[in-house]
Design an enzyme around this catalytic site. Structure first.
Site, short mmCIF file in Angstrom:
data_model
loop_
_atom_site.label_atom_id
_atom_site.label_comp_id
_atom_site.label_asym_id
_atom_site.label_seq_id
_atom_site.Cartn_x
_atom_site.Cartn_y
_atom_site.Cartn_z
N HIS A 126 0.85 -1.19 0.00
CA HIS A 126 0.00 0.00 0.00
C HIS A 126 0.88 1.23 0.00
CE1 HIS A 126 -3.54 2.43 0.70
NE2 HIS A 126 -2.87 3.07 1.63
N ASP A 162 -6.82 -2.48 3.95
CA ASP A 162 -5.48 -2.05 4.39
C ASP A 162 -5.34 -2.09 5.91
OD1 ASP A 162 -4.90 -1.49 1.67
OD2 ASP A 162 -5.81 0.48 1.86
#
Length: 218
Positions: A126, A162
């Protein structure tokens, strides 16, 4: 598909999932191919046994095909709902018997069927220092908040967005003249290096564990 004797003892089996251009995939292809083909390259202990996608006609699949890696596509539009698609994706990945699944720009959330099989051994990157700036617009969010340092994070995938356990992070400074594109490009450069490094480390751990277990069994 049972692993070959060479793969089962010497390398960790990777399935990589993509949704777009596949630049992270290419970095992994380069690293794993170099480790097999060059006697002077470091042993990466990993082999990409398949590349999967959620759509056709993307450069990520083309990269795999040029490298001679088997590919598969599991489209959401071919299934009644996301739950059915999740089962189909899990089955398609399981057919290649991976030790580790790498999401490399794969733009779908893993569901319960997938995580039931591959939870704890699926990783993703990410473009921020999580838990800051989760979601789709991390570089823009970093600029909007005026932070001076952002970066990239490697996580173990869970059911959230995430939110999984953090494996590694790398910092990237935010420059005064950065826009979203320039910042994101610098983040992606560091993200690729981190991914290749840590896939190598995790693959080495898998192979070491397999060798130790095999030795104990014998």
């Amino acid at each position: 598909m049972p692993p070959s004797s060479r793969t089962s003892h010497r390398t960790a089996r990777l399935v990589v999932l993509v949704s777009g251009g596949g630049t992270n995939l290419q970095a992994l292809i380069d690293a794993t191919t170099a480790s097999k083909d060059s006697p002077t390259a470091p042993d990466h202990d990993a082999e990409i046994v398949a590349v999967g996608a959620d759509r056709d006609d993307i450069e990520g699949l083309a990269r795999a095909e040029r490298a001679g890696i088997p590919t598969f596509v599991v489209r959401t539009s071919d299934h009644d709902d996301r739950a059915d698609w999740d089962v189909a994706l899990a089955d398609a990945v399981a057919a290649h018997d991976p030790d580790l699944v790498v999401l490399a720009g794969f733009m779908k959330l893993a569901g319960p069927a997938f995580l039931g099989l591959f939870g704890g051994r699926t990783i993703n990157t990410h473009p921020s220092l999580l838990p800051s700036f989760p979601g789709m617009n991390a570089p823009r969010d970093a600029l909007d908040h005026g932070v001076k340092i952002t970066g990239a994070t490697l996580i173990v995938v869970d059911a959230g967005v995430d939110t999984g356990p953090i494996i590694a992070q790398v910092a990237v400074p935010v420059l005064d003249d950065d826009d979203v594109e320039t910042l994101h490009e610098r983040i992606k450069t560091e993200e690729r290096a981190m991914l290749v490094d840590w896939v190598g480390r995790l693959a080495h751990e898998i192979v070491d564990h397999r060798t130790t277990t095999s030795g104990e069994a014998s």
